[in-house]
Write a protein that holds these residues in place. Structure first.
Motif, PDB file in Angstrom:
ATOM      1  N   ARG A  21      -5.286  -4.494  -2.428  1.00 44.94           N
ATOM      2  CA  ARG A  21      -6.534  -4.894  -1.773  1.00 44.94           C
ATOM      3  C   ARG A  21      -7.091  -6.151  -2.435  1.00 44.94           C
ATOM      4  O   ARG A  21      -7.083  -6.273  -3.653  1.00 44.94           O
ATOM      5  CB  ARG A  21      -7.558  -3.761  -1.846  1.00 44.94           C
ATOM      6  CG  ARG A  21      -7.042  -2.470  -1.237  1.00 44.94           C
ATOM      7  CD  ARG A  21      -8.057  -1.351  -1.372  1.00 44.94           C
ATOM      8  NE  ARG A  21      -9.170  -1.506  -0.454  1.00 44.94           N
ATOM      9  CZ  ARG A  21      -9.197  -1.007   0.773  1.00 44.94           C
ATOM     10  NH1 ARG A  21      -8.170  -0.329   1.223  1.00 44.94           N
ATOM     11  NH2 ARG A  21     -10.244  -1.181   1.543  1.00 44.94           N
TER      12      ARG A  21
ATOM     13  N   CYS B  47      -7.835   0.183  -6.471  1.00 45.87           N
ATOM     14  CA  CYS B  47      -6.473   0.224  -5.908  1.00 45.87           C
ATOM     15  C   CYS B  47      -5.402   0.026  -6.977  1.00 45.87           C
ATOM     16  O   CYS B  47      -5.252  -1.057  -7.533  1.00 45.87           O
ATOM     17  CB  CYS B  47      -6.305  -0.838  -4.830  1.00 45.87           C
ATOM     18  SG  CYS B  47      -4.607  -0.884  -4.197  1.00 45.87           S
TER      19      CYS B  47
ATOM     20  N   CYS C  80      -2.109   5.904  -1.504  1.00 40.96           N
ATOM     21  CA  CYS C  80      -2.518   6.832  -2.566  1.00 40.96           C
ATOM     22  C   CYS C  80      -3.923   7.379  -2.385  1.00 40.96           C
ATOM     23  O   CYS C  80      -4.312   8.300  -3.083  1.00 40.96           O
ATOM     24  CB  CYS C  80      -2.404   6.146  -3.913  1.00 40.96           C
ATOM     25  SG  CYS C  80      -3.664   4.869  -4.152  1.00 40.96           S
ATOM     26  N   GLN C  81      -4.710   6.803  -1.515  1.00 37.40           N
ATOM     27  CA  GLN C  81      -6.080   7.264  -1.228  1.00 37.40           C
ATOM     28  C   GLN C  81      -7.087   6.900  -2.309  1.00 37.40           C
ATOM     29  O   GLN C  81      -8.228   7.370  -2.282  1.00 37.40           O
ATOM     30  CB  GLN C  81      -6.130   8.798  -1.001  1.00 37.40           C
ATOM     31  CG  GLN C  81      -5.120   9.317  -0.006  1.00 37.40           C
ATOM     32  CD  GLN C  81      -5.550   9.171   1.437  1.00 37.40           C
ATOM     33  OE1 GLN C  81      -6.692   8.842   1.715  1.00 37.40           O
ATOM     34  NE2 GLN C  81      -4.645   9.405   2.360  1.00 37.40           N
ATOM     35  N   ALA C  82      -6.696   6.072  -3.256  1.00 40.73           N
ATOM     36  CA  ALA C  82      -7.631   5.710  -4.324  1.00 40.73           C
ATOM     37  C   ALA C  82      -8.806   4.927  -3.756  1.00 40.73           C
ATOM     38  O   ALA C  82      -9.958   5.131  -4.145  1.00 40.73           O
ATOM     39  CB  ALA C  82      -6.921   4.897  -5.400  1.00 40.73           C
ATOM     40  N   CYS C  83      -8.522   4.024  -2.826  1.00 41.40           N
ATOM     41  CA  CYS C  83      -9.604   3.240  -2.241  1.00 41.40           C
ATOM     42  C   CYS C  83     -10.532   4.150  -1.444  1.00 41.40           C
ATOM     43  O   CYS C  83     -11.730   3.883  -1.324  1.00 41.40           O
ATOM     44  CB  CYS C  83      -9.024   2.147  -1.351  1.00 41.40           C
ATOM     45  SG  CYS C  83      -7.833   2.735  -0.131  1.00 41.40           S
TER      46      CYS C  83
ATOM     47  N   VAL D 279      -2.135  -0.200  -6.954  1.00 40.67           N
ATOM     48  CA  VAL D 279      -1.027  -1.144  -6.788  1.00 40.67           C
ATOM     49  C   VAL D 279      -1.519  -2.563  -6.524  1.00 40.67           C
ATOM     50  O   VAL D 279      -0.719  -3.477  -6.374  1.00 40.67           O
ATOM     51  CB  VAL D 279      -0.035  -0.746  -5.670  1.00 40.67           C
ATOM     52  CG1 VAL D 279       0.677   0.539  -6.006  1.00 40.67           C
ATOM     53  CG2 VAL D 279      -0.710  -0.652  -4.333  1.00 40.67           C
TER      54      VAL D 279
ATOM     55  N   CYS E 104       0.849  -1.196   0.000  1.00 41.79           N
ATOM     56  CA  CYS E 104       0.000   0.000   0.000  1.00 41.79           C
ATOM     57  C   CYS E 104       0.881   1.242   0.000  1.00 41.79           C
ATOM     58  O   CYS E 104       1.670   1.443   0.912  1.00 41.79           O
ATOM     59  CB  CYS E 104      -0.924   0.009   1.220  1.00 41.79           C
ATOM     60  SG  CYS E 104      -1.805   1.571   1.380  1.00 41.79           S
ATOM     61  N   VAL E 105       0.709   2.075  -1.016  1.00 36.03           N
ATOM     62  CA  VAL E 105       1.522   3.285  -1.118  1.00 36.03           C
ATOM     63  C   VAL E 105       0.797   4.507  -0.547  1.00 36.03           C
ATOM     64  O   VAL E 105       1.293   5.621  -0.621  1.00 36.03           O
ATOM     65  CB  VAL E 105       1.948   3.566  -2.578  1.00 36.03           C
ATOM     66  CG1 VAL E 105       2.843   2.453  -3.101  1.00 36.03           C
ATOM     67  CG2 VAL E 105       0.740   3.753  -3.486  1.00 36.03           C
TER      68      VAL E 105
HETATM   69  S1  SF4 Z   1      -5.802   2.298  -3.074  1.00 39.76           S
HETATM   70 FE1  SF4 Z   1      -4.451   0.658  -2.510  1.00 39.76          FE
HETATM   71  S2  SF4 Z   1      -2.421   1.594  -2.427  1.00 39.76           S
HETATM   72 FE2  SF4 Z   1      -3.893   3.235  -2.444  1.00 39.76          FE
HETATM   73  S3  SF4 Z   1      -4.220   3.686  -0.296  1.00 39.76           S
HETATM   74 FE3  SF4 Z   1      -5.795   2.234  -0.866  1.00 39.76          FE
HETATM   75  S4  SF4 Z   1      -4.938   0.238  -0.409  1.00 39.76           S
HETATM   76 FE4  SF4 Z   1      -3.265   1.692  -0.375  1.00 39.76          FE
END
Ligand code: SF4
Ligand code: MGD
Ligand code: MGD
Ligand code: SF4
Ligand code: SF4
Ligand code: SF4
Ligand code: SF4
Ligand code: MO
Lengths: 319, 976, 244
Positions: free
Chosen positions: C171, C166, C24-27, C168, C21-22
């Motif tokens: 998840r 996500c 990135c806040q995409a989730c 990367v 998990c980087v």
């Molecule tokens: S989308 Fe994936 S990489 Fe980005 S914060 Fe959420 S879990 Fe982490």
């Protein structure tokens, strides 16, 4: 935990009300109560008023008070639901008890039975209230063996202090109750101090466990959102250690020490219903109210929720 | 084997349940609610990464934006910004109608006007400029994706004063790459995510290849490849790296050259690769003082010569069967010549480049450098891979397999945004090439239209400064190959307003947008009339020295006129720059317009598949706004610009969509490569196809061409690829592309500085050119750092992009701003302790130039000599639809206030721009600061503060509560 | 019913890989956007453009630094409802609004029954419940119950919004009750952990801990390179290589 006034008021007011009801109910059942309609009107009236005010206040806390009736449905699993059910059920014997006493006198058989049932209902309701808190594992300050006895003792102590005041003001003194009040105060005090001690030395879950990272020191460096959210507003409340210590002293002074001294003065000062004991009994009540509110404020404010660990809130008490 | 479903997240543990039938539960939950009545596939523009999105619309409202699984860029995933597109589209800060300034410039007082009036004002002004002196129009655009249109427009207008944002962004990456390997990091190439075993990431927080990098890192992690990050800050990608090298900013060149030193010393380099694909064997003339000293010896036809081991004589490099020597010194025609590799080896074998010599400066232990060198060699040579793919090279030799050296690298602004970034980036390319990892399996790979010949063409137009009523001969931006190509006058002075292609920044292939406002204000080299800007927040976060920039924009002459007489600006939102313009042309949002992501510009190619894409309106604007590109074509037609009017003088293009389909840059080459030809059966070149946009829309908004397997690697020398690239018009001739480790272009400038050739730098510039135009990579202390008292300014200060925010755009987004609406200064615990600073303290961040106040957050994951903050979170009071007490303006701070746009004064010497001396790249990250703890009374509010800006007329008040989505619930309830 | 089902047919949940998990806040935003129009719509935002914006989010990503004896690392940590097997958030609910589905184990709130007493949020150790002050009911991650079975979505899209987004691929989603399912195997392989197991809520969601990061790479790589020492040094080596 955020010390919401509605909940503080609810627990203290209805707690004292139930204590008062319980003492009068048991007293009546045991035949210790003077047959005074005045005492019934003032004492039971106050008890029911405080209970009702507390319950109403707790519904202010609800997002949808109009749906509050739904809260009676889950008594099989939920202490809150049980509290709701019991609080309502308790009204039945309580009303019969109060009405019967006023109309038929305290010694009527059904009044004594109703008194006993009301007392049991009252105490059971207090137990459910306590269990709401005691069963919340995310809040170790509450979910421990002290919460239930403390709630009960507080209920009875505050009820007794009230009863003592009422008796003093009304015409039907029961001197034994003074000693009872003193005993309850001492028990509540001891339990509360023990609870505080216990909480101060709690080994709480850590951020390392909350995050599953396991070892080392886990420090929050950024929150998910820069401003406070619901969780933080509700569960991130923190009170400085110094501040809390001062408040604990105030709570002990006002809720325990002063009433204790006053009631003792009253007891030793001579016959009831004379000026000094009345003044002492009333002052004891006046002292007890802010004292218990302070204690209850601390009960919430000092309680630490595991959810706050995610936000880097220190789990040790802060300085 | 079952075929795996499309998309990035298609591991077995990321797929739907094996039965997706809702189980009986009886709780009344609607598990199959209607999602949308329409799904439109277009291209995201919450940032410049160009991902494919599916916009789900229900009753005309956007229900949801998801990723397009079939799209080559994002393969179904979306980033944090992309998923917040709804809130951008419905931002309360959207401009609504053209605006004409009524109050003083900078006051923000405007009145709304009709488009006709706006266009007439602009046309009158521009027509006059064009008829008299076209260079008095400076046209600068930001991070748009239509530079092939805007550049063409400028060239038709006849002004050389055009550029986009590259000069302040990452021109160092582009130029260092293009002049070395014909391709570039940034978004123009990519690591071979599927084969790399060792990945070295330099100075990247996010990049324009946002989702591709994330998908790639996911792949590396899944395969257990080692990820090494070289970065002063340990966040994001760097946090998940297997090894973090917390380097001191600006010293990567030394670190990389120390790796080169180690590899050379141990003979861990790919000699065969060097001979076949690079100029390592080319013979460099060694004749100090001669006009051709340091140039490559060539035959009469211009072919470089190499020393043939067999015949012991110089032979043209392209001689069949030649066995070139890489080392030694030879005599040819009485002159001493040496293979350029000899020079490389001599230089970097020197102990000055040993790990021990650089360790302290870089803040990286020598043992770690040695180990990383050993690991690189191990991965490249001991773990070499062989793909069973046959291919034919440009000599017609067929190879049965493709050799892969699974070491990949990627770098971006951490390298680029330093004044030594050009050379550092060349050093990284040198490292890659020595390991033989460019365009091979497991290495770094170019994306079409790259690689291009080194150095690339064409050259910049506008040497004559532009003539009244005439177009330029070609596009204003291009690539200089020699001093003769510079845009300088007879005294060596700059011809362009930004001084691009002058001696101050000779290889400034993207222009120097960051110098335009100062130069226009100062009338240096001349006064302009109109500054026309598009999509760049120059009065705030894209300027260095922001406070003074605002002053320059409002400064007046003695006669009361503005020093920059007229400013036209196109923005879509109420940004900090809007109040500084005289005329505002309000743009649409990305869901309301056509756009073209073209192979002529910044396409969506991957290394395996060239491609391009469009945007098209998925919702209609509800305001009186127009797409900027359409407005630009309209203006062009009103001005009668050649190519924009038909023979009868009527507009040639109805709008941008019409242009996208029908414009031809060269015969058969238009903005889009897909479905060309009358019936849409051609790609690359072909006649315009009237149904082209429909075909794109049917295909999900994009076109891609999967290269055959044999054309996917070794593109610099791969017959199948180069023939294809030629057919497509990417390159003029299907000839092999030779990597220039040794840069003759740079040497030509050095020779000019030494007094040779017709075009020579003025005396005052000679030493500078001589120093920085070394034909081999060098390292020097970043210029600003060398000029300030580093004892008094002991810390480096950096910014990083938050992955969920795009520069200043993000803060108007109700969802994104909740994630970050104020920024901290991140400081290492140990450093803070030394300064007596505690967590949460407020500090002054002071540079040689200015100071800004912010709040501290202590961390471990940063180089101890470095402090950093998130970029562009700080906002000016009143803008972006935010309340006046928004944390962005009260506690968020903009580091730019401390960054000078000029290097410090040195005596009588002219102050140079704070930029790389080779390319003109803005050196944002050279900043040095000290921290001063605030007095208690100063804490709590950032400084400097600027007056509130009033919202433009008619901008609705921002809502106090947002319940987006309630409508869909109502619709569902009504339906059931 | 706030009594918990004695067992559930499936145990659907998420697996989150802290190693990749980087942050990135995409989730976070994909969850917000799906759900603000979804089953619990809307996810209200208070003061969205003001001084203290505060919205309802079902998924939030934290950043931590973990300091151990062997060094320090930065960890991004997404947090949403863990769909616990024995969650007190359900049993404390006085109204039956909060419940755990016996079919798939998803923990949901029935908004129409919720009185907004907030007790369930007190009972959740993980801070996963979100009170909507505007609608005045409790909301929470639905595990995208309106996506994973949604017949109006293409089959391949029937995964939680956060998993689909996500970038990367950190998840994962599936049936953690089935030891043979891909998610269960992943948890097994990567030694996935429970959060605060000591509280006994038995979370279904699992976290994959960051992998050990040895300072070296591939064990077989040497710690440093040996210089070419043979005759002629480096240039001798070049010569020999080219004549080879
Ligand atoms: S989308 Fe994936 S990489 Fe980005 S914060 Fe959420 S879990 Fe982490
Ligand atoms: N989410 C998001 N994505 C974006 C953007 C955005 O604003 N938001 N902006 C887009 C734009 S315009 C651009 S140019 C790209 C830029 O993308 P990036 O290149 O990722 O840009 P920065 O965020 O500036 O990150 C620079 C990184 O370099 C590091 N660094 C600084 N100095 C040095 C150094 O001397 N050596 C090394 N090794 N590292 C160093 C910093 O710590 C930081 O991690 O991103 C694009 N993508
Ligand atoms: N300190 C520091 N400063 C930096 C950097 C850094 O790393 N550190 N990075 C630099 C780099 S690499 C870059 S690229 C710049 C970026 O800086 P800018 O180019 O200024 O980027 P934005 O803030 O995104 O501003 C772009 C403007 O475009 C407007 N806009 C958005 N969408 C549209 C649209 O659809 N149409 C129109 N017409 N306008 C639109 C926005 O409202 C905004 O006003 O910042 C630079 N500044
Ligand atoms: S990276 Fe994100 S914001 Fe940029 S184009 Fe892709 S989805 Fe949109
Ligand atoms: S994470 Fe919290 S809300 Fe979710 S099931 Fe467990 S206890 Fe309940
Ligand atoms: S807030 Fe709603 S769901 Fe939660 S316990 Fe109360 S009634 Fe149940
Ligand atoms: S499963 Fe759905 S509701 Fe839960 S966090 Fe993911 S996106 Fe949000
Ligand atoms: Mo940029």
């Amino acid at each position: 935990m955020h010390p919401a006034f509605s909940v503080i008021f609810f627990t203290t007011s209805s707690g004292a009300g139930y204590g008062l009801l319980a003492l009068m109910g048991i007293g009546a059942a045991a035949g210790l109560m003077p047959d005074s309609a005045m005492l019934a009107i003032v004492g039971l009236g106050l008890a029911l008023a405080m209970i009702t005010a507390g319950l109403l206040s707790s519904t202010f806390h609800l997002g949808h008070p109009e749906r509050a009736w739904r809260a009676f449905s889950q008594w099989r699993s939920s202490w809150l639901s049980r509290e709701g059910v019991l609080s309502v059920l308790t009204y039945i014997p309580a009303v019969i008890f109060s009405g019967g006493w006023v109309l038929f006198g305290v010694d009527a058989g059904f009044v004594r039975i109703a008194g006993l049932l009301a007392a049991l209902g009252a105490l059971a309701t207090v137990v459910t209230t306590a269990m709401i808190y005691a069963s919340l594992k995310p809040i170790p300050d509450w979910s421990n063996r002290f919460t239930l006895p403390v709630y009960l003792a507080f209920s009875l102590a505050t009820g007794a202090i009230l009863l003592n005041g009422i008796q003093a003001l009304t015409v039907a003194p029961v001197p034994a109750l003074r000693w009872l009040a003193i005993v309850f105060i001492l028990i509540a005090w001891a339990l509360k101090v023990a609870a505080w001690r216990h909480n101060d030395s709690l080994a709480l879950p850590t951020a390392a466990s909350a995050t599953g990272l396991g070892t080392g020191e886990v420090r929050s460096i950024e929150w998910p959102h820069t401003q406070e959210n619901y969780i933080l507003k509700e569960m991130g409340y923190q009170v400085a250690r110094k501040h809390a210590a001062r408040l604990r002293r105030i709570a002990q002074g006002l809720a325990f020490a002063l009433p204790l001294v006053l009631i003792l003065i009253g007891a030793l000062a001579g016959p009831a219903a004379t000026f000094l004991p009345v003044l002492a009994a009333v002052l004891a009540v006046l002292s007890m109210v802010p004292g218990v509110l302070t204690e209850r404020w601390l009960f919430f404010a000092e309680a630490r929720h595991t959810a706050a660990l995610y936000y880097g809130y220190p789990h040790a008490r802060t300085k | 084997m079952t075929s795996s479903p499309a998309g990035a997240n298609s591991r077995p543990s990321q797929r739907p349940l094996n039965t997706t039938v809702a189980p009986p539960e009886g709780d009344g939950v609607e598990t199959s609610p209607k999602v949308a009545d329409t799904v439109k596939r277009t291209t995201c523009y919450m940032c410049a990464c160009r991902c494919g999105i599916e916009v789900h619309l229900d009753n005309g409202k956007i229900r949801y934006i998801g990723g397009n699984r079939k799209h080559p860029v994002n393969r179904g995933v979306l980033c944090g910004k992309g998923s917040a597109g709804i809130m951008q589209h419905y931002s309360p800060a959207r401009l609504r109608k053209p605006l004409l300034r009524t109050g003083e410039r900078g006051s923000g007082e405007f009145r709304e006007i009709e488009w006709d009036e706006a266009l007439k004002i602009a046309t009158d002004r521009l027509a006059n400029i064009r008829a008299t002196d076209p260079k008095k129009l400076a046209f600068f655009t930001g991070r748009d994706q239509s530079q092939s249109l805007t550049g063409w427009w400028a060239s038709r207008f006849g002004t050389p004063n055009f550029a986009a944002h590259g000069g302040f962004c990452s021109v160092n990456m582009a130029v260092a790459g293009l002049y070395t390997i014909g391709g570039s990091f940034w978004e123009f190439g990519e690591p071979d995510w599927d084969h790399a075993r060792y990945f070295l990431l330099f100075g990247v927080a996010e990049d324009h290849d946002s989702n591709p990098i994330k998908i790639g890192i996911g792949k590396l992690k899944e395969r257990g490849a080692k990820v090494v990050s070289v970065n002063p800050c340990r966040t994001g990608y760097n946090a998940v790296a297997d090894e973090w090298v917390g380097i001191r900013p600006g010293t990567d060149g030394l670190f990389v050259l120390a790796l080169v030193h180690e590899l050379l010393k141990a003979g861990k380099i790919d000699l065969d690769y060097l001979i076949r694909f690079t100029n390592a064997a080319h013979l460099v003339i060694n004749d100090p003082g001669a006009a051709d000293d340091g140039l490559i010896l060539r035959d009469a036809a211009g072919e470089p010569l190499v020393w043939d081991r067999a015949s012991k004589s110089a032979k043209p490099a392209n001689t069949r069967g030649v066995a070139p020597e890489l080392a030694g010194s030879f005599e040819v025609g009485g002159r001493t010549v040496r293979p350029s590799f000899q020079l490389i080896a001599e230089r970097y074998l020197d102990d000055a480049y040993s790990p021990d010599a650089v360790a302290e400066r870089c803040g990286v232990p020598a043992d770690q450098i040695r180990r990383i060198a050993a690991e690189l060699a191990h991965a490249a040579f001991d773990q070499a891979i062989e793909l069973p793919i046959a291919w034919t090279d440009m000599n017609g030799v067929r190879h049965e397999t493709m050799t892969g050296r699974p070491v990949a690298m990627h770098a971006m602004r951490g390298i680029s945004a330093h004044s030594n970034g050009f050379h550092t980036c060349r050093a990284i390319h040198l490292l890659q090439v020595l390991l033989g990892t460019v365009d091979v399996p497991g290495g770094f790979r170019s994306k079409a239209p790259f690689p291009k010949p080194v150095p690339p063409g064409p050259k910049p137009a506008g040497k004559d400064g532009g003539k009244p009523d005439s177009p330029l001969s070609d596009m204003p931006l291009g690539y200089v190959h020699a001093p003769e190509d510079l845009l300088v006058d007879e005294n060596g002075g700059p011809i362009r307003i930004d001084k691009a292609y002058s001696w101050e920044a000779p290889l400034s292939a993207h222009g120097l947008m960051h110098t335009v406002i100062r130069n226009a204000w100062a009338g240096d080299p001349y006064k302009i009339d109109t500054l026309f800007m598009f999509m760049a927040n120059m009065a705030w976060n894209s300027s260095m020295n922001t406070a003074e920039t605002m002053k320059m924009l409002t400064d007046k002459e003695a006669d009361g006129t503005y020093k920059i007489p007229f400013i036209i600006y196109s923005d879509a939102y109420f940004s900090e720059t809007v109040p500084y313009a005289d005329l505002i042309l309000p743009d649409t949002t990305y869901l309301e317009r056509h756009d073209c992501i073209s192979l002529l510009d910044r396409p969506i190619s991957s290394a395996d598949a060239p491609g391009d894409a469009i945007r098209y309106p998925v919702v209609e604007p509800d305001r009186d706004v127009r797409a900027f590109q359409t407005v630009l074509l309209d203006l062009g037609a009103r001005l009668g610009l050649p190519g924009m009017v038909a023979d009868d003088g009527s507009p040639k293009y109805r709008d941008y969509a019409d242009y996208i389909v029908n414009h031809e840059r060269r015969p058969g080459v238009g903005p889009l490569a897909g479905w060309r030809g009358e019936i849409g059966d051609e790609h690359g070149k072909g006649a315009a196809n009237p149904d082209q946009l429909d075909r794109y829309i049917e295909n999900g908004g994009f076109w891609k061409y999967e290269l055959p397997e044999e054309a996917r690697y070794y593109k610099m020398a791969n017959r199948a690829y180069l023939d294809f690239a030629h057919r497509m018009g990417f390159i003029d001739k299907a000839e092999p592309i030779t990597f220039h480790l040794y840069s003759e272009v740079l040497q030509r400038f050095r020779l000019a500085a030494r007094g040779h050739g017709d075009v020579r730098p003025p005396e005052s510039e000679r030493a500078r050119i001589d120093r920085y135009f070394d034909p081999l990579p060098i390292w020097y202390t970043p210029l600003l750092e060398a000029d300030v008292d580093t004892g008094a300014l002991p810390l480096h200060a950096l910014t990083q992009r938050p992955m969920h925010m795009y520069h200043s755009w993000g803060s108007q987004n109700a969802w994104l701003r909740q994630i970050t609406n104020e920024n901290r200064l991140f400081v290492h615990h140990a450093t803070a302790a030394k300064h007596g600073i505690a967590d949460d303290d407020w500090v002054w961040i002071e540079s040689e130039h200015g100071r800004v106040k912010g709040q501290v957050r202590l961390v471990d994951g940063v180089n101890p000599d470095t402090v950093w903050t998130w970029n562009a979170i700080g906002k000016r009071h009143g803008t972006w639809g935010l309340s006046k007490d928004a944390p962005e303006a009260t506690r968020g701070f903009l580091l730019n206030h401390t960054i000078s746009d000029l290097l410090p004064a040195k005596g009588a010497q002219r102050r140079y721009s704070n930029s790389d001396p080779v390319t003109g790249q803005a050196a944002w990250f050279d900043l040095r600061v000290r921290l001063v703890k605030c007095a208690p009374a100063e804490a709590g509010m950032t400084e400097p503060q600027f007056p509130d800006l009033p919202a433009p007329p008619d901008m609705p008040k921002s809502p106090k509560v947002l319940s987006y989505g309630r409508l869909f619930r109502k619709l569902r309830a009504a339906a059931s | 019913m706030t009594s918990l089902p004695s067992s559930t047919d499936r145990k659907l949940g998420l697996v989150i890989d802290l190693d990749t998990c980087v942050g990135c806040q995409a989730c976070v935003t994909s969850c917000k956007e799906w759900n603000t129009g979804g089953h619990m719509a809307p996810l209200t935002d208070i003061e969205p453009y003001g001084a203290e914006p505060d919205g309802v989010w079902f998924n939030r990503v934290h950043t931590y630094e973990q300091a151990t004896d062997t060094g320090s690392r930065t960890v991004h940590f997404p947090r949403s409802c863990l769909h616990c097997e024995t969650p007190a958030c359900v049993t404390v609910c006085p109204t039956g609004a909060s419940y755990k589905r016996s079919s798939d184990g998803i923990v949901l709130v029935d908004e129409d029954k919720c009185i907004g007493c907030k007790l369930c949020s007190w009972a959740c150790p993980y801070g996963a419940r979100e009170y909507d002050t505007e609608v005045r009911v409790m909301k929470k991650c639905t595990l995208c119950v309106d996506r994973i079975y949604n017949e109006n979505l293409p089959e391949e899209d029937r995964v939680p919004a956060c998993v689909a987004a996500c970038p990367v691929g950190a998840r994962h989603f599936g049936d953690l009750g089935d030891p043979a399912s891909p998610v269960s195997r992943l948890v097994e392989e990567r030694e996935g952990v429970d959060l605060m197991p000591e509280l006994g809520y038995r979370p279904v969601n699992k976290y994959l801990p960051p992998r050990a990061r040895p300072s070296g790479s591939d064990e077989s790589a040497p710690a440093q390179l040996e210089p070419v020492t043979a005759e002629g040094g480096f240039f001798g080596w070049v010569d020999r290589m080219l004549s080879g």
